[in-house]
Design an enzyme around this catalytic site. Structure first.
Site, PDB file in Angstrom:
ATOM      1  N   ASN A  85      46.929  36.399  30.192  1.00  0.00           N
ATOM      2  CA  ASN A  85      47.346  35.775  31.451  1.00  0.00           C
ATOM      3  C   ASN A  85      46.488  34.525  31.661  1.00  0.00           C
ATOM      4  O   ASN A  85      45.306  34.629  31.973  1.00  0.00           O
ATOM      5  CB  ASN A  85      47.150  36.785  32.588  1.00  0.00           C
ATOM      6  CG  ASN A  85      47.487  36.199  33.941  1.00  0.00           C
ATOM      7  OD1 ASN A  85      48.057  35.100  34.040  1.00  0.00           O
ATOM      8  ND2 ASN A  85      47.146  36.920  35.003  1.00  0.00           N
TER       9      ASN A  85
ATOM     10  N   SER B   6      37.804  41.511  32.578  1.00  0.00           N
ATOM     11  CA  SER B   6      36.688  41.070  31.742  1.00  0.00           C
ATOM     12  C   SER B   6      36.751  41.594  30.306  1.00  0.00           C
ATOM     13  O   SER B   6      35.714  41.894  29.697  1.00  0.00           O
ATOM     14  CB  SER B   6      35.349  41.428  32.407  1.00  0.00           C
ATOM     15  OG  SER B   6      35.239  40.752  33.657  1.00  0.00           O
TER      16      SER B   6
ATOM     17  N   GLU C  96      44.155  47.141  36.509  1.00  0.00           N
ATOM     18  CA  GLU C  96      43.115  46.114  36.582  1.00  0.00           C
ATOM     19  C   GLU C  96      42.255  46.352  37.820  1.00  0.00           C
ATOM     20  O   GLU C  96      42.640  45.964  38.934  1.00  0.00           O
ATOM     21  CB  GLU C  96      43.754  44.725  36.692  1.00  0.00           C
ATOM     22  CG  GLU C  96      44.691  44.399  35.549  1.00  0.00           C
ATOM     23  CD  GLU C  96      44.843  42.885  35.389  1.00  0.00           C
ATOM     24  OE1 GLU C  96      44.503  42.403  34.312  1.00  0.00           O
ATOM     25  OE2 GLU C  96      45.271  42.216  36.337  1.00  0.00           O
TER      26      GLU C  96
ATOM     27  N   HIS D 118      50.118  41.221  40.289  1.00  0.00           N
ATOM     28  CA  HIS D 118      48.719  40.939  39.936  1.00  0.00           C
ATOM     29  C   HIS D 118      47.866  40.931  41.200  1.00  0.00           C
ATOM     30  O   HIS D 118      48.322  40.496  42.261  1.00  0.00           O
ATOM     31  CB  HIS D 118      48.619  39.578  39.215  1.00  0.00           C
ATOM     32  CG  HIS D 118      47.271  39.382  38.605  1.00  0.00           C
ATOM     33  ND1 HIS D 118      46.184  38.966  39.347  1.00  0.00           N
ATOM     34  CD2 HIS D 118      46.814  39.580  37.350  1.00  0.00           C
ATOM     35  CE1 HIS D 118      45.126  38.915  38.558  1.00  0.00           C
ATOM     36  NE2 HIS D 118      45.482  39.288  37.338  1.00  0.00           N
TER      37      HIS D 118
ATOM     38  N   GLY E   9      37.519  38.830  36.179  1.00  0.00           N
ATOM     39  CA  GLY E   9      36.822  37.545  36.200  1.00  0.00           C
ATOM     40  C   GLY E   9      35.363  37.635  36.578  1.00  0.00           C
ATOM     41  O   GLY E   9      34.713  36.627  36.870  1.00  0.00           O
TER      42      GLY E   9
ATOM     43  N   LYS F  45      46.686  32.451  33.991  1.00  0.00           N
ATOM     44  CA  LYS F  45      46.549  32.148  35.429  1.00  0.00           C
ATOM     45  C   LYS F  45      46.842  30.661  35.642  1.00  0.00           C
ATOM     46  O   LYS F  45      47.640  30.090  34.899  1.00  0.00           O
ATOM     47  CB  LYS F  45      45.178  32.595  35.945  1.00  0.00           C
ATOM     48  CG  LYS F  45      44.878  34.048  35.532  1.00  0.00           C
ATOM     49  CD  LYS F  45      43.714  34.688  36.223  1.00  0.00           C
ATOM     50  CE  LYS F  45      43.574  36.123  35.743  1.00  0.00           C
ATOM     51  NZ  LYS F  45      42.535  36.880  36.434  1.00  0.00           N
TER      52      LYS F  45
ATOM     53  N   GLU G 255      45.646  39.049  42.222  1.00  0.00           N
ATOM     54  CA  GLU G 255      45.508  37.735  42.876  1.00  0.00           C
ATOM     55  C   GLU G 255      46.742  37.427  43.721  1.00  0.00           C
ATOM     56  O   GLU G 255      46.647  36.808  44.785  1.00  0.00           O
ATOM     57  CB  GLU G 255      45.251  36.650  41.815  1.00  0.00           C
ATOM     58  CG  GLU G 255      43.834  36.760  41.273  1.00  0.00           C
ATOM     59  CD  GLU G 255      43.686  36.405  39.808  1.00  0.00           C
ATOM     60  OE1 GLU G 255      44.534  35.689  39.266  1.00  0.00           O
ATOM     61  OE2 GLU G 255      42.694  36.867  39.204  1.00  0.00           O
TER      62      GLU G 255
HETATM   63  O1  G3H Z   1      45.360  39.241  34.326  1.00  0.00           O
HETATM   64  C1  G3H Z   1      44.229  39.329  33.850  1.00  0.00           C
HETATM   65  C2  G3H Z   1      43.147  39.898  34.611  1.00  0.00           C
HETATM   66  O2  G3H Z   1      43.140  39.437  35.921  1.00  0.00           O
HETATM   67  C3  G3H Z   1      41.821  39.903  33.937  1.00  0.00           C
HETATM   68  O3  G3H Z   1      41.163  38.671  34.041  1.00  0.00           O
HETATM   69  O4  G3H Z   1      39.978  38.914  31.872  1.00  0.00           O
HETATM   70  O5  G3H Z   1      39.444  37.022  33.412  1.00  0.00           O
HETATM   71  O6  G3H Z   1      38.777  39.364  33.994  1.00  0.00           O
HETATM   72  P1  G3H Z   1      39.749  38.480  33.291  1.00  0.00           P
END
Ligand code: G3H
Length: 249
Positions: A10, A212, A166, A94, A172, A12, A96
């Site tokens: 992803n 992460s 998640e 998600h 993140g 983002k 977010e």
């Molecule tokens: O969609 C992916 C997740 O929000 C994980 O993000 O790998 O940057 O922690 P991350």
């Protein structure tokens, strides 16, 4: 039948034409053998070019979709448009989207329903916040989010759904859930699916972990019985994503 390991990336709201081309070139050069299912989700603006440029077995996902197919909904994209663009997957729910854009459980469920009816495959995200984990309601929160989806779709829809667990506190932050923490929730979700939907759906549905994930921690996480893949954020923008995409279950 064993569940096929699934690795999603992803992006983002990150990347440019040039940086995304570098990621796609890297994946194409890797000549992935298809033993894992690999799906990348660039920002909407780049979906068509990425779908055209990336080679099989890698597929493409949108990061969101609306609850209507067309109309006066400025800024949104519909499941029909995603399908028309040659994009087979969409990420929905998600954290977010839930926290920053107020996607409620019922809105996520409605989105999943319409996406499935349109013929898209869905990466449905759920997860608890740190506060919820500390209150001891991790299970209730994840089951509540999943129940909204389960109530909106027929049993046959589950073949086109991947559940992404998640934990919000791991996204993140560099604070990856331990293998035990993730496995515990995944096993709990699979048990819930068996009771709420059916044992066959519970056995077949991929439950992937996000938060992460890196090339360093992915091999260990992948060993857990109920972790069927990853949804990778930050590391999907880096060359190490190719190594994560090759993780052996
Ligand atoms: O969609 C992916 C997740 O929000 C994980 O993000 O790998 O940057 O922690 P991350």
């Amino acid at each position: 039948m064993p569940r096929k390991f699934f690795v999603g990336g992803n992006f983002k709201m990150n990347g440019s034409q040039a940086s995304i081309k570098t990621i796609v070139d890297g994946l194409n050069d890797a000549k992935l053998d298809g033993s894992n299912e690999v799906v990348i989700a660039p920002p909407a603006l780049y979906l068509i070019s990425v779908a055209k440029a990336v080679n099989a077995p890698v597929e493409v996902a949108a990061q969101n979709a609306y609850i209507k197919q067309s109309g006066a909904f400025t800024g949104e994209i519909s499941p029909e448009q995603i399908k028309d663009a040659g994009v087979p997957w969409v990420i929905l729910g998600h954290s977010e989207r839930r926290s920053l854009f107020h996607d409620s459980d019922s809105a996520v469920a409605e989105k999943v329903k319409l996406a499935i009816e349109t013929g898209l495959k869905v990466i449905a995200c759920i997860g608890e916040t740190l506060e919820e984990r500390e209150k001891g309601i991790t299970s209730q929160v994840n089951q509540r989010q999943l129940e909204a989806i389960a109530a909106a779709i027929p049993e046959s829809a589950w073949k086109d759904i991947v559940i992404a667990y998640e934990p919000v506190w791991a996204i993140g932050t560099g604070k990856v859930a331990t293998v035990e923490q993730a496995q515990e929730v995944h096993a709990d979700l699979r048990k819930w699916l068996a009771g709420r939907v059916s044992p066959a759906v519970a056995e077949a549905t991929r439950i992937i972990y996000g938060g992460s994930v890196t090339a360093k921690n992915s091999p260990e996480l992948a060993k857990a019985e109920d972790i069927d893949g990853f949804l990778v954020g930050g590391a999907s923008l880096k060359p190490e994503f190719v190594d994560i995409a090759r993780t052996k279950a």
